[in-house]
Design a protein around this motif. Structure first.
Motif, PDB file in Angstrom:
ATOM      1  N   ARG A 222     113.368  68.098  41.673  1.00  0.00           N
ATOM      2  CA  ARG A 222     113.491  67.663  43.065  1.00  0.00           C
ATOM      3  C   ARG A 222     114.538  66.567  43.200  1.00  0.00           C
ATOM      4  NH1 ARG A 222     109.044  64.096  46.198  1.00  0.00           N
ATOM      5  NH2 ARG A 222     109.674  62.775  44.474  1.00  0.00           N
ATOM      6  N   ASP A 223     114.558  65.628  42.256  1.00  0.00           N
ATOM      7  CA  ASP A 223     115.560  64.563  42.276  1.00  0.00           C
ATOM      8  C   ASP A 223     116.960  65.111  42.040  1.00  0.00           C
ATOM      9  OD1 ASP A 223     113.658  62.392  42.602  1.00  0.00           O
ATOM     10  OD2 ASP A 223     113.072  62.778  40.531  1.00  0.00           O
ATOM     11  N   SER A 224     117.071  66.113  41.162  1.00  0.00           N
ATOM     12  CA  SER A 224     118.381  66.724  40.916  1.00  0.00           C
ATOM     13  C   SER A 224     118.928  67.383  42.172  1.00  0.00           C
ATOM     14  CB  SER A 224     118.265  67.753  39.787  1.00  0.00           C
ATOM     15  OG  SER A 224     117.794  67.153  38.598  1.00  0.00           O
ATOM     16  N   THR A 225     118.050  68.058  42.906  1.00  0.00           N
ATOM     17  CA  THR A 225     118.479  68.705  44.150  1.00  0.00           C
ATOM     18  C   THR A 225     118.918  67.665  45.180  1.00  0.00           C
ATOM     19  OG1 THR A 225     116.906  70.513  43.747  1.00  0.00           O
ATOM     20  CG2 THR A 225     117.780  70.281  45.972  1.00  0.00           C
ATOM     21  N   ALA A 226     118.132  66.601  45.304  1.00  0.00           N
ATOM     22  CA  ALA A 226     118.486  65.547  46.257  1.00  0.00           C
ATOM     23  C   ALA A 226     119.803  64.884  45.874  1.00  0.00           C
ATOM     24  CB  ALA A 226     117.363  64.508  46.317  1.00  0.00           C
ATOM     25  N   LEU A 227     120.018  64.645  44.586  1.00  0.00           N
ATOM     26  CA  LEU A 227     121.264  64.031  44.136  1.00  0.00           C
ATOM     27  C   LEU A 227     122.458  64.939  44.406  1.00  0.00           C
ATOM     28  CD1 LEU A 227     122.665  61.687  42.713  1.00  0.00           C
ATOM     29  CD2 LEU A 227     122.209  62.831  40.535  1.00  0.00           C
ATOM     30  N   ALA A 228     122.274  66.241  44.224  1.00  0.00           N
ATOM     31  CA  ALA A 228     123.359  67.180  44.496  1.00  0.00           C
ATOM     32  C   ALA A 228     123.720  67.192  45.981  1.00  0.00           C
ATOM     33  CB  ALA A 228     122.965  68.580  44.033  1.00  0.00           C
ATOM     34  N   VAL A 229     122.708  67.209  46.846  1.00  0.00           N
ATOM     35  CA  VAL A 229     122.963  67.202  48.294  1.00  0.00           C
ATOM     36  C   VAL A 229     123.630  65.905  48.717  1.00  0.00           C
ATOM     37  CG1 VAL A 229     121.878  67.253  50.571  1.00  0.00           C
ATOM     38  CG2 VAL A 229     121.059  68.781  48.766  1.00  0.00           C
ATOM     39  N   LEU A 230     123.106  64.783  48.243  1.00  0.00           N
ATOM     40  CA  LEU A 230     123.702  63.491  48.583  1.00  0.00           C
ATOM     41  C   LEU A 230     125.127  63.376  48.032  1.00  0.00           C
ATOM     42  CD1 LEU A 230     120.707  61.018  48.027  1.00  0.00           C
ATOM     43  CD2 LEU A 230     121.714  61.717  50.194  1.00  0.00           C
ATOM     44  N   GLY A 231     125.334  63.915  46.839  1.00  0.00           N
ATOM     45  CA  GLY A 231     126.675  63.866  46.260  1.00  0.00           C
ATOM     46  C   GLY A 231     127.688  64.640  47.086  1.00  0.00           C
ATOM     47  N   VAL A 232     127.307  65.828  47.565  1.00  0.00           N
ATOM     48  CA  VAL A 232     128.207  66.631  48.403  1.00  0.00           C
ATOM     49  C   VAL A 232     128.506  65.910  49.713  1.00  0.00           C
ATOM     50  CG1 VAL A 232     128.424  68.777  49.700  1.00  0.00           C
ATOM     51  CG2 VAL A 232     127.519  68.825  47.373  1.00  0.00           C
TER      52      VAL A 232
END
Length: 298
Positions: A222-232
């Motif tokens: 879940r944190d990986s997904t959030a980090l990917a979205v925030l990174g984009v």
């Protein structure tokens, strides 16, 4: 219901607040300012409820209006003169810049209030305890110092009130003496608490090389997904800033770059970034209501 974003990994929380606070401080474009102010105010209300509404309406909005009105009186730059006040020119550009500066100042303050509610001292120590142990401990103590002093002041004042030494009792001179006595007790308590905290952390080996510590935080999918979205979203906003989408000129006349298709993409990305915790919370509420609507099988 608890805030969903606060349950994410501390690195996600820290990266998010650093991003939105820095963007809010340096982006003076009116659309960016409006998005940041709306996102910070909405999230603060989501976190603190009525207390945030009271804080925003009683303090932040009057501060915004005050800065917007006072700035044209002291700043006389600008080519468009609206009127004269005691032989002082009040220009449209100074007034608009005052509104922009006020929105920036207020949004940063509200973002910091959200940061204090989400990034607790244990999260900060978890992130930086091994890198800068002494500084992270001092910083975490500073963050909790003011609310801790407020609570302790109430405790001391109530105790003194029981023996007739409250700051609201007696003559004016007696009230002043009682108030000074309360401040003296509070100062002594704060110094003793700081020494006890330092001794406690030293006895536990805080900051020593090779010291291990227990942690409840785990970086999951879940944190990986959030980090990917925030990174984009972060990269899109940075690309927009590099291409001048956040550029605005207030003096001598107001000039805003022409809108392009990419401009709206950047605005949507910045809106998604500022409203990211709110969107997460809405998604969690929707899931919760959907689960409750499913009939149970007996």
């Amino acid at each position: 219901m608890k805030d969903s974003f606060a349950s994410y990994h501390p690195s996600i929380n820290f990266f998010y607040f650093v991003s939105v606070i820095l963007f809010s401080m340096f982006f003076m474009h009116p659309i960016f300012l409006a998005i940041s102010l709306a996102g910070s105010a909405t999230y603060s209300i989501l976190l603190n409820g009525r207390r945030a509404v009271k804080f925003n309406f009683l303090y932040m909005i009057p501060m915004l209006l005050l800065i917007a009105v006072v700035n044209p009186i002291f700043s006389h730059e600008g080519a468009t003169v609206l009127f004269y006040f005691n032989d002082t020119s009040i220009t449209l550009e100074s007034f608009l810049y005052g509104i922009a500066a006020a929105m920036m100042f207020v949004s940063v303050i509200i973002w910091f209030s959200c940061y204090n509610a989400v990034m607790t001292s244990d999260k900060f120590i978890y992130l930086f305890g091994k890198v800068i142990p002494s500084l992270s401990l001092v910083f975490s103590m500073v963050l909790r110092f003011v609310p801790m002093l407020k609570e302790q002041t109430k405790v001391i004042a109530n105790a003194q009130k029981c023996i007739g030494r409250d700051a609201s009792q007696g003559s004016l001179l007696q009230r002043a003496r009682n108030g000074i006595h309360i401040v003296s007790i509070l100062t002594t308590w704060s110094l003793e608490n700081a020494i006890e905290t330092a001794d406690s952390m030293r006895s536990r080996g805080y900051g020593l090389k090779g010291r291990t510590s227990f942690s409840i935080y785990r970086f999951d999918r879940r944190d990986s997904t959030a980090l990917a979205v925030l990174g984009v979203l972060f990269l899109l906003v940075c690309a927009g800033a590099f291409l001048g989408e956040n550029t605005v000129q207030y003096f001598p006349t107001v000039k805003i770059p022409d809108y392009r298709f990419f401009s709206f993409i950047v605005y949507l990305a910045y809106g998604g970034l500022c409203f990211f915790p709110v969107i997460l919370q809405i998604g969690e509420l929707w899931k919760w209501r959907k689960m409750r609507s499913i009939p149970s099988k007996n």
